[in-house]
Scaffold this motif. Structure first.
Motif, PDB file in Angstrom:
ATOM      1  N   GLY A  55      17.532  88.468  67.657  1.00 10.44           N
ATOM      2  CA  GLY A  55      16.673  88.511  66.475  1.00 10.44           C
ATOM      3  C   GLY A  55      15.518  89.486  66.647  1.00 10.44           C
ATOM      4  O   GLY A  55      15.171  90.232  65.731  1.00 10.44           O
ATOM      5  N   ILE A  56      14.920  89.503  67.835  1.00  8.58           N
ATOM      6  CA  ILE A  56      13.824  90.435  68.121  1.00  8.58           C
ATOM      7  C   ILE A  56      14.344  91.865  68.102  1.00  8.58           C
ATOM      8  O   ILE A  56      13.663  92.785  67.626  1.00  8.58           O
ATOM      9  CB  ILE A  56      13.182  90.099  69.478  1.00  8.58           C
ATOM     10  CG1 ILE A  56      12.463  88.738  69.387  1.00  8.58           C
ATOM     11  CG2 ILE A  56      12.203  91.190  69.915  1.00  8.58           C
ATOM     12  CD1 ILE A  56      11.954  88.218  70.716  1.00  8.58           C
ATOM     13  N   VAL A 109      10.589  83.972  65.249  1.00 11.67           N
ATOM     14  CA  VAL A 109      11.888  84.042  65.945  1.00 11.67           C
ATOM     15  C   VAL A 109      11.738  83.531  67.374  1.00 11.67           C
ATOM     16  O   VAL A 109      12.568  82.738  67.853  1.00 11.67           O
ATOM     17  CB  VAL A 109      12.415  85.497  65.947  1.00 11.67           C
ATOM     18  CG1 VAL A 109      13.615  85.625  66.895  1.00 11.67           C
ATOM     19  CG2 VAL A 109      12.828  85.910  64.545  1.00 11.67           C
ATOM     20  N   LEU A 110      10.686  83.971  68.059  1.00 12.13           N
ATOM     21  CA  LEU A 110      10.440  83.514  69.430  1.00 12.13           C
ATOM     22  C   LEU A 110      10.223  82.009  69.468  1.00 12.13           C
ATOM     23  O   LEU A 110      10.749  81.323  70.354  1.00 12.13           O
ATOM     24  CB  LEU A 110       9.219  84.231  70.010  1.00 12.13           C
ATOM     25  CG  LEU A 110       8.773  83.787  71.410  1.00 12.13           C
ATOM     26  CD1 LEU A 110       9.865  84.064  72.438  1.00 12.13           C
ATOM     27  CD2 LEU A 110       7.464  84.475  71.799  1.00 12.13           C
ATOM     28  N   ILE A 124       6.997  78.995  73.607  1.00 15.17           N
ATOM     29  CA  ILE A 124       6.461  78.212  72.492  1.00 15.17           C
ATOM     30  C   ILE A 124       4.957  78.439  72.360  1.00 15.17           C
ATOM     31  O   ILE A 124       4.437  78.666  71.260  1.00 15.17           O
ATOM     32  CB  ILE A 124       6.756  76.711  72.691  1.00 15.17           C
ATOM     33  CG1 ILE A 124       8.268  76.463  72.692  1.00 15.17           C
ATOM     34  CG2 ILE A 124       6.075  75.880  71.613  1.00 15.17           C
ATOM     35  CD1 ILE A 124       8.647  75.038  73.037  1.00 15.17           C
ATOM     36  N   VAL A 125       4.261  78.403  73.503  1.00 14.63           N
ATOM     37  CA  VAL A 125       2.801  78.570  73.492  1.00 14.63           C
ATOM     38  C   VAL A 125       2.423  79.959  72.971  1.00 14.63           C
ATOM     39  O   VAL A 125       1.558  80.101  72.090  1.00 14.63           O
ATOM     40  CB  VAL A 125       2.225  78.357  74.902  1.00 14.63           C
ATOM     41  CG1 VAL A 125       0.732  78.682  74.918  1.00 14.63           C
ATOM     42  CG2 VAL A 125       2.467  76.927  75.371  1.00 14.63           C
ATOM     43  N   VAL A 126       3.064  80.989  73.518  1.00 17.24           N
ATOM     44  CA  VAL A 126       2.761  82.367  73.112  1.00 17.24           C
ATOM     45  C   VAL A 126       3.057  82.556  71.622  1.00 17.24           C
ATOM     46  O   VAL A 126       2.272  83.177  70.892  1.00 17.24           O
ATOM     47  CB  VAL A 126       3.567  83.372  73.950  1.00 17.24           C
ATOM     48  CG1 VAL A 126       3.442  84.783  73.367  1.00 17.24           C
ATOM     49  CG2 VAL A 126       3.079  83.370  75.398  1.00 17.24           C
ATOM     50  N   ALA A 127       4.178  82.023  71.164  1.00 15.34           N
ATOM     51  CA  ALA A 127       4.562  82.174  69.761  1.00 15.34           C
ATOM     52  C   ALA A 127       3.557  81.504  68.828  1.00 15.34           C
ATOM     53  O   ALA A 127       3.168  82.075  67.804  1.00 15.34           O
ATOM     54  CB  ALA A 127       5.958  81.591  69.529  1.00 15.34           C
ATOM     55  N   LEU A 128       3.108  80.313  69.177  1.00 23.68           N
ATOM     56  CA  LEU A 128       2.150  79.590  68.341  1.00 23.68           C
ATOM     57  C   LEU A 128       0.816  80.334  68.262  1.00 23.68           C
ATOM     58  O   LEU A 128       0.222  80.459  67.175  1.00 23.68           O
ATOM     59  CB  LEU A 128       1.939  78.169  68.863  1.00 23.68           C
ATOM     60  CG  LEU A 128       3.112  77.205  68.673  1.00 23.68           C
ATOM     61  CD1 LEU A 128       2.828  75.876  69.373  1.00 23.68           C
ATOM     62  CD2 LEU A 128       3.372  76.964  67.183  1.00 23.68           C
ATOM     63  N   VAL A 129       0.345  80.815  69.398  1.00 25.35           N
ATOM     64  CA  VAL A 129      -0.907  81.583  69.411  1.00 25.35           C
ATOM     65  C   VAL A 129      -0.753  82.850  68.562  1.00 25.35           C
ATOM     66  O   VAL A 129      -1.641  83.206  67.779  1.00 25.35           O
ATOM     67  CB  VAL A 129      -1.305  81.953  70.854  1.00 25.35           C
ATOM     68  CG1 VAL A 129      -2.486  82.926  70.850  1.00 25.35           C
ATOM     69  CG2 VAL A 129      -1.656  80.702  71.649  1.00 25.35           C
ATOM     70  N   SER A 130       0.387  83.517  68.711  1.00 28.07           N
ATOM     71  CA  SER A 130       0.625  84.751  67.970  1.00 28.07           C
ATOM     72  C   SER A 130       0.699  84.498  66.465  1.00 28.07           C
ATOM     73  O   SER A 130       0.189  85.297  65.675  1.00 28.07           O
ATOM     74  CB  SER A 130       1.924  85.413  68.453  1.00 28.07           C
ATOM     75  OG  SER A 130       2.143  86.632  67.771  1.00 28.07           O
ATOM     76  N   ILE A 131       1.331  83.413  66.067  1.00 31.18           N
ATOM     77  CA  ILE A 131       1.434  83.088  64.637  1.00 31.18           C
ATOM     78  C   ILE A 131       0.042  82.924  64.027  1.00 31.18           C
ATOM     79  O   ILE A 131      -0.257  83.457  62.946  1.00 31.18           O
ATOM     80  CB  ILE A 131       2.279  81.818  64.426  1.00 31.18           C
ATOM     81  CG1 ILE A 131       3.758  82.137  64.687  1.00 31.18           C
ATOM     82  CG2 ILE A 131       2.097  81.267  63.007  1.00 31.18           C
ATOM     83  CD1 ILE A 131       4.651  80.915  64.711  1.00 31.18           C
TER      84      ILE A 131
END
Length: 217
Positions: A184-185, A161-162, A116-123
């Protein structure tokens, strides 16, 4: 003329930021994904490493354009695209197989909090990169840079997706959501690989990540 040079320097800087961001994201995601047994986060990290190869080709292209060369892809860029396409195909196949095995074995991650953390930062990062790449590409009237900005949206889609897979597991505890995220990835990685091969052959970019993603040949 000075303004033009500044714009191309900015475009090159954005390409470098993309490269180094993907390296950091890849290392962190693979490490945390392996530690937490989260195949979606692990696959997301591997995808980031492949993006680095693509990013190097884009950086090279921007530097050429900045020196007044033609937009036709040179051998280095075509080679980078071919390697990128092959790597994405291999990644897609590996993630697909892993997702299927994990699904039938009812694999459950230790936790998906870091996903969740990585995905939010990436977004957030991808949104910023898309914004500035579009801004620079529009100012330069460069189809190649605008196409790069549009295809960066695929990275944004991967992050979404992540996030959905990781948040879904955290909220419900349903183990197969991690496998679905990996699937999905894999699908998006396959699409990226196909587009890389199309670009290497000099075909127009078929990115569905933007309404207008035509590239130069």
């Amino acid at each position: 003329m000075l303004r033009l040079r500044e714009l191309y320097r900015t475009a090159a800087l954005l390409a470098l930021i993309t490269i180094f961001y993907n390296i950091a994201e890849g290392v962190i995601s693979v490490w945390l994904g392996a530690a937490d047994e989260t195949i979606s986060l692990f696959g997301f990290g591997l995808d980031s490493f492949v993006e680095v190869i693509s990013g190097i080709g884009i950086w090279h292209m921007v530097r050429r354009l900045g020196h007044g060369e033609t937009a036709d892809r040179d051998p280095f860029e075509r080679r980078a695209l071919t390697i990128t396409g092959g790597a994405f195909y291999l990644l897609a196949g590996g993630l697909l197989a892993t997702a299927v095995i994990s699904f039938f074995e009812r694999h459950r991650p230790v936790t998906t909090t870091w996903g969740i953390v990585v995905a939010l930062v990436s977004i957030v990062a991808m949104q910023a990169l898309i914004h500035y790449k579009v801004k620079v590409g529009t100012a330069l009237n460069s189809p190649a840079i605008l196409a790069d900005a549009a295809c960066t949206r695929t990275c944004l889609q991967l992050s979404v997706v992540l996030l959905l897979a990781s948040a879904g597991y955290t909220l419900t505890g349903i183990g197969w959501l991690d496998s679905i995220g990996s699937l999905g990835i894999a699908i998006l990685s396959f699409r990226e690989g196909r587009e890389a091969f199309q670009k290497a052959r000099g075909l127009a970019c078929s990115c569905s990540c933007s309404g207008n993603c035509d590239t130069v040949s």
